[in-house]
Motif scaffolding. Structure first.
Motif, PDB file in Angstrom:
ATOM      1  N   ASN A 181     -87.978  52.909  10.627  1.00 16.10           N
ATOM      2  CA  ASN A 181     -88.763  52.424   9.488  1.00 16.10           C
ATOM      3  C   ASN A 181     -88.551  53.290   8.259  1.00 16.10           C
ATOM      4  N   ASN A 182     -88.978  52.747   7.136  1.00 14.50           N
ATOM      5  CA  ASN A 182     -88.824  53.427   5.852  1.00 14.50           C
ATOM      6  C   ASN A 182     -90.154  53.979   5.349  1.00 14.50           C
ATOM      7  N   GLY A 183     -91.076  54.236   6.250  1.00 16.18           N
ATOM      8  CA  GLY A 183     -92.387  54.728   5.859  1.00 16.18           C
ATOM      9  C   GLY A 183     -93.424  53.617   5.873  1.00 16.18           C
ATOM     10  N   PRO A 184     -94.648  53.947   5.496  1.00 19.25           N
ATOM     11  CA  PRO A 184     -95.737  52.960   5.549  1.00 19.25           C
ATOM     12  C   PRO A 184     -95.606  51.908   4.463  1.00 19.25           C
ATOM     13  N   ASP A 185     -96.071  50.701   4.759  1.00 14.40           N
ATOM     14  CA  ASP A 185     -96.152  49.684   3.708  1.00 14.40           C
ATOM     15  C   ASP A 185     -97.498  49.806   3.011  1.00 14.40           C
ATOM     16  N   GLY A 186     -97.580  49.211   1.843  1.00 15.70           N
ATOM     17  CA  GLY A 186     -98.820  49.261   1.082  1.00 15.70           C
ATOM     18  C   GLY A 186     -98.761  48.345  -0.121  1.00 15.70           C
ATOM     19  N   CYS A 187     -99.719  48.520  -1.011  1.00 14.50           N
ATOM     20  CA  CYS A 187     -99.797  47.737  -2.248  1.00 14.50           C
ATOM     21  C   CYS A 187     -99.194  48.529  -3.404  1.00 14.50           C
ATOM     22  N   ALA A 188     -98.522  47.820  -4.300  1.00 15.28           N
ATOM     23  CA  ALA A 188     -97.971  48.434  -5.507  1.00 15.28           C
ATOM     24  C   ALA A 188     -98.354  47.590  -6.707  1.00 15.28           C
ATOM     25  N   LEU A 189     -98.634  48.266  -7.806  1.00 12.80           N
ATOM     26  CA  LEU A 189     -99.006  47.577  -9.044  1.00 12.80           C
ATOM     27  C   LEU A 189     -98.136  48.124 -10.168  1.00 12.80           C
TER      28      LEU A 189
END
Length: 388
Positions: A181-189
């Motif tokens: 994996n490339n790290g955690p997913d999350g929200c971006a603005l």
């Protein structure tokens, strides 16, 4: 991902879960997260050179779009979508894009799109499709979910296109369970710096009955450089899957409360002393159909919200038939889960991007060689009502 990175994320999750209380500003050490993002050597080196994009020269959006289309020249053409315009736009129009772009680790490892060719999920091509979609519509505000290539691709490229941004990863991202994996997913603005000035940004870990959950949100206060009006923009991604309706409802209520708190700290007053309401735009993958309780909570909120994509219906009262269409081992899912909410007393919807047809999407549904995510992007043009 190596053991050191995994330990970092485990420590981060423990810190957040042990803090208790209601939603709070998430003290995410993004500088440490960035350290574990590998450089994307497959992207054109003129577009993305490591993680210090802000120190590089600006990019021409038309040239980046050309490079994307050249990289995708052997793939089926993208959907032809048009804007439905309830009214004429003006110079102060604000274009907003909402999009769950599909985390790379989830697409390849956990989501099991049984009729999607594995080659269509390769990041080496999917990243060009994502950039192509964004640059085709050139939003002033871009709200994304399931972002797990923020540091190595999206942030360095978009910063050179004039965007500033913030990223908020999930504390217990399922991406971390996927090998490589490339790290955690999350929200971006992201927001266009030529159009907006950032006044404040709050990262939230959403709570349910005062218990922190794995879902997050970003809330920004922006000042429009044309009208000098303030606007509050939020992006979130609520809990997925059936059986979790109660949790989505609690998370939505908590988000509304937190947004109201942020807005109250930035109240603008006239020379006469009266307060001026700050318009709200709330984007997200709510993982909730329009009959769910969390949807009803937003409709009935004292914040005076309405869903922009209802403008696609003839009577402006119903949501689109779908914003996501995919096939998993459990069956086919064609439904509406994504929304752009706005303050109907202070903002006007000038245009809404329509949805592709079933024929355009194709029998294997999404994602596909012509579209990188299982969710369709939502794009709306807004203007301040006082500027009509």
């Amino acid at each position: 991902m190596g053991g050191g990175a995994t330990r970092l994320y485990s420590t981060l999750a423990h810190t957040l879960s042990s803090s208790g209380g209601s939603s709070h500003r998430v003290p995410l050490p993004l500088a440490h997260l960035e350290r574990y993002q590998p450089a994307d050597t497959n992207l054109d080196p003129d577009l993305c050179q490591g993680q210090k994009g802000s120190s590089l020269s600006p990019l021409d959006p038309a040239e980046v779009l050309r490079q994307c289309k050249e990289a995708l020249s052997d793939r089926p053409p993208r959907f032809r979508r048009t804007f439905i315009q309830p009214s004429d736009s003006n110079a102060g129009t604000i274009r907003v894009m909402q999009w769950n772009i599909l985390a790379q680790a989830l697409g390849e490892g956990l989501d099991s799109f049984v009729q999607c060719p594995p080659e269509a999920l390769n990041w080496s091509r999917r990243k060009y499709l994502i950039l192509d979609e964004i640059l085709t519509y050139r939003p002033h505000v871009l709200c994304l979910q399931e972002v797990d290539h923020y540091f190595d691709t999206l942030q360095p490229v978009l910063v050179r296109l004039g965007y500033s941004s913030r990223f908020c990863p999930k504390p217990w991202s399922p991406c971390l369970d996927v090998e490589g994996n490339n790290g955690p997913d999350g929200c971006a603005l992201f927001f266009d710096e030529s159009r907006f000035e950032l006044l404040d940004c709050v990262s939230l870990q959403l709570s349910a009955m005062t218990i922190p959950t794995n879902q997050v949100a970003l809330v920004m206060i922006l000042r429009c450089r044309i009208t000098m009006r303030h606007v509050c923009v939020a992006v979130t991604h609520l809990k997925a899957r059936s059986g979790w309706e109660w949790l989505r409802s609690a998370q939505g209520s908590d988000l509304l409360r937190q947004i109201q708190n942020v807005v109250q700290t930035h109240t603008v007053r006239t020379s006469a002393g009266s307060s001026v309401p700050i318009p709200l735009i709330i984007c997200g993958d709510f993982n909730a159909i329009p009959t769910e309780e969390v949807y009803c909570r937003f409709v009935t909120s004292p914040l005076g919200l309405d869903s922009a994509y209802k403008k696609l219906s003839q009577d402006c009262s119903t949501e689109p038939e779908f914003t996501t269409w995919k096939i998993r081992p459990t069956g086919e899912c064609c439904t509406t889960l994504d929304y752009i909410w706005y303050s109907q007393d202070t903002l006007r919807v000038d245009a809404v991007l329509d949805m592709p047809s079933e024929e355009e999407i194709g029998p294997n549904r999404l994602p596909s060689f012509s579209y990188p995510s299982d969710h369709l992007s939502l794009v709306c043009d807004f203007s301040f009502k006082e500027d009509e």
